[in-house]
Design a protein around this motif. Structure first.
Motif, short mmCIF file in Angstrom:
data_model
loop_
_atom_site.label_atom_id
_atom_site.label_comp_id
_atom_site.label_asym_id
_atom_site.label_seq_id
_atom_site.Cartn_x
_atom_site.Cartn_y
_atom_site.Cartn_z
N ASP A 295 0.87 -1.18 0.00
CA ASP A 295 0.00 0.00 0.00
C ASP A 295 0.90 1.23 0.00
OD1 ASP A 295 -2.26 -1.56 0.08
OD2 ASP A 295 -2.47 -1.44 2.26
N ALA A 296 0.64 2.15 -0.90
CA ALA A 296 1.54 3.29 -1.06
C ALA A 296 0.76 4.56 -1.35
CB ALA A 296 2.55 3.02 -2.19
N PRO B 86 10.87 11.23 -4.10
CA PRO B 86 10.51 9.83 -4.29
C PRO B 86 9.20 9.68 -5.07
CG PRO B 86 10.99 10.32 -1.98
CD PRO B 86 10.84 11.62 -2.69
N ALA B 87 9.03 8.50 -5.64
CA ALA B 87 7.78 8.21 -6.34
C ALA B 87 6.66 7.89 -5.36
CB ALA B 87 7.98 7.04 -7.32
N TRP B 88 6.96 7.02 -4.40
CA TRP B 88 5.92 6.55 -3.48
C TRP B 88 6.43 6.54 -2.05
CZ3 TRP B 88 1.58 6.38 -6.10
CH2 TRP B 88 1.56 5.92 -7.42
N THR C 105 10.23 5.39 1.75
CA THR C 105 10.03 5.95 0.42
C THR C 105 10.81 5.14 -0.59
OG1 THR C 105 11.87 7.49 0.75
CG2 THR C 105 9.65 8.29 1.28
N GLU C 106 10.35 5.18 -1.82
CA GLU C 106 11.07 4.48 -2.89
C GLU C 106 10.75 5.11 -4.23
OE1 GLU C 106 10.31 1.69 -5.39
OE2 GLU C 106 8.39 2.71 -5.54
N GLY C 107 11.65 4.90 -5.19
CA GLY C 107 11.45 5.38 -6.54
C GLY C 107 11.86 6.83 -6.74
N PHE C 108 11.65 7.31 -7.96
CA PHE C 108 12.15 8.61 -8.38
C PHE C 108 11.10 9.37 -9.18
CE2 PHE C 108 15.59 5.70 -7.81
CZ PHE C 108 16.70 6.44 -7.39
N SER D 233 9.86 3.49 -10.57
CA SER D 233 9.61 2.84 -9.29
C SER D 233 9.69 1.33 -9.44
CB SER D 233 8.22 3.24 -8.79
OG SER D 233 7.75 2.39 -7.77
N TYR D 234 9.96 0.63 -8.34
CA TYR D 234 9.86 -0.83 -8.32
C TYR D 234 8.41 -1.29 -8.31
CZ TYR D 234 14.69 -2.47 -7.52
OH TYR D 234 16.00 -2.83 -7.66
N LEU D 235 7.50 -0.43 -7.94
CA LEU D 235 6.12 -0.82 -7.69
C LEU D 235 5.35 -0.99 -9.01
CD1 LEU D 235 4.78 -1.22 -4.91
CD2 LEU D 235 3.66 0.99 -5.24
#
Length: 464
Positions: free
Chosen positions: A380-381, A414-416, A426-429, A437-439
């Motif tokens: 969930d993000a 971050p993306a998410w 947080t993760e992604g760009f 993102s990895y998501l």
């Protein structure tokens, strides 16, 4: 418009992974297609690989049905959309029949999907190393949830005539129909590696032979007439089929106007993970969707105004992707010009500075490498800030599935923000028009993502 969908359908499930669901489901799809039926293939959960084999078996796009990514309310409409015009629908389950999203009950389980579709279940049971106990196993699965209808069993990996007799006797005593018996055979085997089966795009001649072997195995060992009768026993469904244009309108997106921008979508052996609905949404939002292969094409499609790079196996093809320097330069130039670029997992790695030491596009100042650790599960993000795909605060359900690690794992923007499971992170760009993102996110649950991307795309004749 709500319509009554009268389509025969089956859900192929099993007590656990490794029982033979993919062999049986794909074999059934191919065998019924061989009988002249138009078969609609579906897969429970976020799996991208099995639908490739399903598409090969049927000649129709393999479509995913995922209650976690799309919500339970879209299961029926997405099924009705995918099955339109078909004579039969076959749905391959995920994991064990009652297994779903960790810690969330039946959510995203095959059982939940079977109930939503009011479809009879064919239970594929690994008969090896058991005889009379098979009756207790099947009885438990059939009685656990009275709303799940077990229509019969296909016994897999049966060793001999005597073994088959013992299994049949036990199930007859339990009052469960045996719809097929498959012997132990390597003919329909499909090779696997670190994330599951090898995708069709990487081994198409062998995959064709494997699907043909599955179909023959099913024809030889299963009662197709009984299975067809079971499928036809499914009651009518009253659903409003999902429609990409309607989904966009429901999201408050105005109808497209002006020239259609070219949205290039990465494909080929290195980028095989995609949902058919994404291209349909992009088209409905006003784009001309053009595929390209980063392993082979040295140029982006002419007049590319936006780029979508989905998941896949860039780690397997890192040297080849790196060697295609002209295309890497074009991707970097497109991103630097501010054009929208949506990248998921494999696409994220391709945009990085390097992957296992091999130079990639260099759009993101990050380095990726393969690891032994599998990162897998629903997430969930929430969107941390505004991006080409979503405004800040947008909540999504996504899925991670990879064995790579990126350093750093998130950019300055971050993306998410991942809020569950585990501690928030947080993760992604988000960088200019780039969202990486990895998501994995299913756009049927976020149709505005396609509209936002197309709205920002560079249109023919416009200055970039």
């Amino acid at each position: 418009m709500v319509s009554t969908l009268r389509i025969p359908r089956l859900v192929v499930a099993a007590p656990s992974s490794g029982s033979g669901k993919t062999t049986v489901a794909t074999g059934l799809m191919a065998a019924f297609t061989g009988r002249g039926l138009t078969v609609s293939p579906h897969k429970a959960g976020p799996d991208y690989i099995d639908p490739g084999y399903h598409a090969l078996a049927t000649g129709r796009p393999g479509r995913n049905l995922d209650a976690c990514l799309c919500g339970t309310g879209l299961l029926g409409p997405l099924f009705a959309h995918g099955a339109a015009g078909a004579d039969l629908a076959v749905v391959e389950g995920v994991m064990g029949l009652y297994d779903g999203a960790a810690g969330q009950g039946e959510l995203a389980s095959t059982a939940q999907l079977a109930k939503a579709l009011r479809a009879p279940v064919v239970l594929v049971v690994d008969g090896s190393s058991q005889s009379r106990s098979v009756a207790a196993l099947v009885h438990g699965f059939a009685s656990w949830d009275p709303e799940v209808r077990i229509g019969g069993v296909i016994l897999n990996k049966v060793g001999s005539d005597r073994h088959e007799e013992l299994l049949r006797d036990a199930l007859d005593e339990a009052g469960v129909d045996v719809l097929g018996v498959l012997r132990r055979t390597p003919q329909a085997a499909t090779p696997s590696r670190h994330l599951g089966l090898v995708p069709v795009a990487e081994r198409e001649p062998d995959a064709v032979a494997a699907v043909a072997a599955m179909a023959e195995q099913i024809r030889a060992g299963c009662d197709l007439d009984a299975l067809w009768a079971l499928a036809r026993s499914a009651p009518p469904l009253t659903e409003a089929p999902w429609d990409p244009a309607g989904a966009l309108a429901g999201a408050g997106t105005p109808p497209p106007t002006g020239p259609r921008p070219v949205v290039a979508v990465a494909g080929g052996a290195a980028f095989t993970f995609s949902y058919a609905e994404h291209a349909e949404l992009l088209t409905a939002a006003g784009a001309e969707v053009v595929p390209f292969d980063p392993l082979r094409d040295e140029r982006l499609p002419e007049s590319t105004g936006a780029l979508v790079i989905g998941g896949g196996f860039p780690e397997v093809y890192a040297p080849e992707l790196s060697a295609n320097a002209p295309l890497r330069a074009e991707v970097a130039a497109l991103a630097a010009a501010g054009a929208p670029v949506a990248a998921e997992c494999a696409g994220l790695l391709y945009l990085a500075r390097e992957l296992d030491g091999a130079p990639m596009c260099g759009v993101l100042d990050a380095a990726a490498r393969m690891t032994e650790r599998l990162t897998l599960g629903y997430r969930d993000a929430v969107a941390v800030g505004d991006s080409v795909l979503a405004p800040a605060g947008t909540r999504v359900s996504g899925h991670e599935f990879h064995r790579t690690r990126l350093e750093p794992g998130a950019g300055a923007d971050p993306a998410w923000g991942v809020v569950r499971p585990g501690p928030p992170r947080t993760e992604g760009f988000v960088q200019g028009g780039v969202h990486a993102s990895y998501l994995h996110v299913h756009w049927a649950a976020l149709p505005s993502a396609a509209a936002r991307l197309v709205a920002r795309a560079v249109r023919p004749g416009a200055a970039r």
